[in-house]
Design an enzyme around this catalytic site. Structure first.
Site, PDB file in Angstrom:
ATOM      1  N   GLU A 120      -5.026  -4.963  10.781  1.00 27.85           N
ATOM      2  CA  GLU A 120      -4.006  -3.934  10.962  1.00 27.85           C
ATOM      3  C   GLU A 120      -4.255  -3.222  12.284  1.00 27.85           C
ATOM      4  O   GLU A 120      -5.062  -2.272  12.330  1.00 27.85           O
ATOM      5  CB  GLU A 120      -4.068  -2.914   9.813  1.00 27.85           C
ATOM      6  CG  GLU A 120      -3.767  -3.494   8.449  1.00 27.85           C
ATOM      7  CD  GLU A 120      -3.217  -2.435   7.493  1.00 27.85           C
ATOM      8  OE1 GLU A 120      -2.233  -2.745   6.823  1.00 27.85           O
ATOM      9  OE2 GLU A 120      -3.731  -1.307   7.444  1.00 27.85           O
ATOM     10  N   ASN A 136       0.866  -1.181   0.000  1.00 27.75           N
ATOM     11  CA  ASN A 136       0.000   0.000   0.000  1.00 27.75           C
ATOM     12  C   ASN A 136       0.900   1.227   0.000  1.00 27.75           C
ATOM     13  O   ASN A 136       1.536   1.531   1.008  1.00 27.75           O
ATOM     14  CB  ASN A 136      -0.896  -0.042   1.247  1.00 27.75           C
ATOM     15  CG  ASN A 136      -1.718   1.221   1.416  1.00 27.75           C
ATOM     16  OD1 ASN A 136      -1.771   2.051   0.509  1.00 27.75           O
ATOM     17  ND2 ASN A 136      -2.342   1.361   2.573  1.00 27.75           N
ATOM     18  N   TRP A 137       0.938   1.909  -1.136  1.00 24.39           N
ATOM     19  CA  TRP A 137       1.854   3.044  -1.252  1.00 24.39           C
ATOM     20  C   TRP A 137       1.303   4.309  -0.596  1.00 24.39           C
ATOM     21  O   TRP A 137       1.984   5.337  -0.555  1.00 24.39           O
ATOM     22  CB  TRP A 137       2.174   3.310  -2.737  1.00 24.39           C
ATOM     23  CG  TRP A 137       3.020   2.244  -3.385  1.00 24.39           C
ATOM     24  CD1 TRP A 137       3.525   1.104  -2.780  1.00 24.39           C
ATOM     25  CD2 TRP A 137       3.473   2.193  -4.746  1.00 24.39           C
ATOM     26  NE1 TRP A 137       4.254   0.374  -3.687  1.00 24.39           N
ATOM     27  CE2 TRP A 137       4.240   1.016  -4.902  1.00 24.39           C
ATOM     28  CE3 TRP A 137       3.298   3.032  -5.852  1.00 24.39           C
ATOM     29  CZ2 TRP A 137       4.829   0.660  -6.125  1.00 24.39           C
ATOM     30  CZ3 TRP A 137       3.888   2.685  -7.067  1.00 24.39           C
ATOM     31  CH2 TRP A 137       4.647   1.508  -7.196  1.00 24.39           C
ATOM     32  N   LYS A 138       0.068   4.261  -0.137  1.00 20.57           N
ATOM     33  CA  LYS A 138      -0.564   5.420   0.518  1.00 20.57           C
ATOM     34  C   LYS A 138      -0.378   6.677  -0.344  1.00 20.57           C
ATOM     35  O   LYS A 138      -0.452   6.584  -1.564  1.00 20.57           O
ATOM     36  CB  LYS A 138      -0.011   5.585   1.935  1.00 20.57           C
ATOM     37  CG  LYS A 138      -0.150   4.289   2.743  1.00 20.57           C
ATOM     38  CD  LYS A 138       0.105   4.466   4.210  1.00 20.57           C
ATOM     39  CE  LYS A 138      -0.086   3.122   4.927  1.00 20.57           C
ATOM     40  NZ  LYS A 138       0.093   3.215   6.377  1.00 20.57           N
ATOM     41  N   GLU A 153      -6.657   4.627   8.178  1.00 23.32           N
ATOM     42  CA  GLU A 153      -6.485   6.054   7.867  1.00 23.32           C
ATOM     43  C   GLU A 153      -7.764   6.639   7.267  1.00 23.32           C
ATOM     44  O   GLU A 153      -8.104   7.792   7.493  1.00 23.32           O
ATOM     45  CB  GLU A 153      -5.269   6.233   6.939  1.00 23.32           C
ATOM     46  CG  GLU A 153      -3.966   6.030   7.715  1.00 23.32           C
ATOM     47  CD  GLU A 153      -2.828   5.392   6.934  1.00 23.32           C
ATOM     48  OE1 GLU A 153      -2.848   5.411   5.696  1.00 23.32           O
ATOM     49  OE2 GLU A 153      -1.911   4.849   7.588  1.00 23.32           O
ATOM     50  N   SER A 196       3.842  -2.257  10.323  1.00 25.32           N
ATOM     51  CA  SER A 196       5.293  -2.350  10.473  1.00 25.32           C
ATOM     52  C   SER A 196       5.862  -3.711  10.070  1.00 25.32           C
ATOM     53  O   SER A 196       6.770  -4.229  10.734  1.00 25.32           O
ATOM     54  CB  SER A 196       5.711  -1.983  11.903  1.00 25.32           C
ATOM     55  OG  SER A 196       5.341  -0.645  12.191  1.00 25.32           O
ATOM     56  N   GLY A 242       3.071  -1.062   4.304  1.00 24.56           N
ATOM     57  CA  GLY A 242       3.087   0.363   4.003  1.00 24.56           C
ATOM     58  C   GLY A 242       4.508   0.834   3.731  1.00 24.56           C
ATOM     59  O   GLY A 242       5.027   0.700   2.622  1.00 24.56           O
ATOM     60  N   GLY A 243       5.158   1.357   4.759  1.00 24.02           N
ATOM     61  CA  GLY A 243       6.494   1.960   4.618  1.00 24.02           C
ATOM     62  C   GLY A 243       7.494   1.108   3.856  1.00 24.02           C
ATOM     63  O   GLY A 243       8.155   1.600   2.929  1.00 24.02           O
ATOM     64  N   HIS A 251      -9.376   1.110   5.293  1.00 27.99           N
ATOM     65  CA  HIS A 251      -8.085   1.306   5.961  1.00 27.99           C
ATOM     66  C   HIS A 251      -8.277   2.221   7.170  1.00 27.99           C
ATOM     67  O   HIS A 251      -9.100   3.148   7.127  1.00 27.99           O
ATOM     68  CB  HIS A 251      -7.074   1.911   4.980  1.00 27.99           C
ATOM     69  CG  HIS A 251      -5.672   1.846   5.503  1.00 27.99           C
ATOM     70  ND1 HIS A 251      -5.199   2.746   6.425  1.00 27.99           N
ATOM     71  CD2 HIS A 251      -4.670   0.970   5.276  1.00 27.99           C
ATOM     72  CE1 HIS A 251      -3.944   2.425   6.727  1.00 27.99           C
ATOM     73  NE2 HIS A 251      -3.601   1.353   6.052  1.00 27.99           N
ATOM     74  N   GLY A 271       2.967   2.211  10.910  1.00 32.07           N
ATOM     75  CA  GLY A 271       3.926   3.301  10.741  1.00 32.07           C
ATOM     76  C   GLY A 271       4.661   3.670  12.014  1.00 32.07           C
ATOM     77  O   GLY A 271       5.314   4.707  12.081  1.00 32.07           O
TER      78      GLY A 271
HETATM   79  P1  13P Z   1       3.306   0.321   7.767  1.00 23.92           P
HETATM   80  O1  13P Z   1       3.828  -0.942   7.114  1.00 23.92           O
HETATM   81  O2  13P Z   1       4.026   1.549   7.311  1.00 23.92           O
HETATM   82  O3  13P Z   1       3.226   0.185   9.250  1.00 23.92           O
HETATM   83  O4  13P Z   1       1.793   0.507   7.225  1.00 23.92           O
HETATM   84  C1  13P Z   1       0.913  -0.531   7.328  1.00 23.92           C
HETATM   85  C2  13P Z   1      -0.315  -0.190   6.576  1.00 23.92           C
HETATM   86  O5  13P Z   1      -1.086   0.672   6.985  1.00 23.92           O
HETATM   87  C3  13P Z   1      -0.581  -0.900   5.308  1.00 23.92           C
HETATM   88  O6  13P Z   1      -1.862  -0.637   4.838  1.00 23.92           O
END
Ligand code: 13P
Length: 251
Positions: free
Chosen positions: A168, A10-12, A98, A214, A235-236, A96, A174
């Site tokens: 999640e 997920n590149w957000k 977010e 993470s 994510g990251g 998600h 993050g």
């Molecule tokens: P991180 O891997 O940066 O913690 O993000 C997880 C995430 O929200 C994937 O959708």
């Protein structure tokens, strides 16, 4: 039962056209030979079409980071399931944390998105998970149950073959704080038992449940070794070609 693993990036709200295409090229290379697992990328909407071109001919799947329930119409700022299919995406992340926390998406709205996407033959990655406060109040299971049952309201048994759940925990996103493999396994086993209650045992046995929060090269192997963890939503670490390549090729 062995379920096919799914590693999703997920590149957000990251990446330019050039950076995203470069990253996608490298991910496609890393996925060569990883035939026993699925790899999926969810780039931002501004570059999803370009990334789709880069991925054409590769085994890497493409998905949106969200999707509307309607096919078209006056829904400023939204992207429809038909538009995703049009550019070669096969699915979407929905719910998600977010979207829930920053943009106020309710269980009801998330459920509309889930049903709309499934009705248009998309694959859905439905995200659920508790906040730190909820975990400390020992409400983790209650929150998971609420988000899952509300999110899947009206979904048919037949549609569950295109459904993936992503657990999640919000406190692990993050933050560099991963849920321990025991914490993640416990939540995943609980989610599977709920899927069994909502549908039936066979559906639960086939349902892929991803862990997100993470996930890094250093912890992916032990997470993926858990019996109820079937993949990762990253994510990251998905923004770094080398790290994501290692995660794709978990052992
Ligand atoms: P991180 O891997 O940066 O913690 O993000 C997880 C995430 O929200 C994937 O959708």
């Amino acid at each position: 039962m062995k379920r096919r693993a799914l590693i999703a990036g997920n590149w957000k709200m990251h990446t330019s056209v050039i950076d995203g295409c470069d990253l996608a090229t490298k991910v496609a290379k890393s996925a060569v030979g990883a035939d026993d697992r699925d790899v999926l990328l969810a780039p931002p909407f501004t570059i999803i079409s370009e990334v789709g071109h880069v991925l054409r001919g590769s085994s890497v799947l493409l998905a949106g980071q969200n999707v509307c329930w309607e096919a078209q119409g006056a829904f400023t700022g939204e992207i429809s399931p038909v538009m995703l299919t049009d550019i070669g995406a096969i699915g979407a992340i929905i719910g998600h944390s977010e979207r829930r926390q920053i943009f106020g998406e309710s269980d009801e709205m998330i459920n509309k998105r889930v049903v709309g996407a499934l009705d248009h033959d998309l694959m859905v990655i439905l995200c659920i998970g508790e906040t730190l406060e909820e975990r400390e109040q020992e409400r983790t299971f209650a929150v998971i149950k609420q988000q899952l049952s509300a999110g899947l309201s009206g979904v048919t048994r037949e549609q569950t073959s295109r459904l993936v759940i992503a657990y999640e925990p919000v406190w692990a996103i993050g933050t560099g704080k991963t849920a321990s493999k025991e914490q993640a396994q416990e939540a995943h086993a609980y989610i599977r038992s709920l899927v069994s209650e909502l549908f039936e045992k066979e559906v639960a046995e086939q349902m892929r449940i991803l862990y997100g929060g993470s996930v890094k090269p250093a912890n992916v192997d032990e997470l993926m070794a858990q019996p109820d963890i079937d993949g990762a939503l990253v994510g990251g670490a998905a923004l770094d070609a080398e790290s994501f390549g290692r995660i794709i090729n978990f052992k």
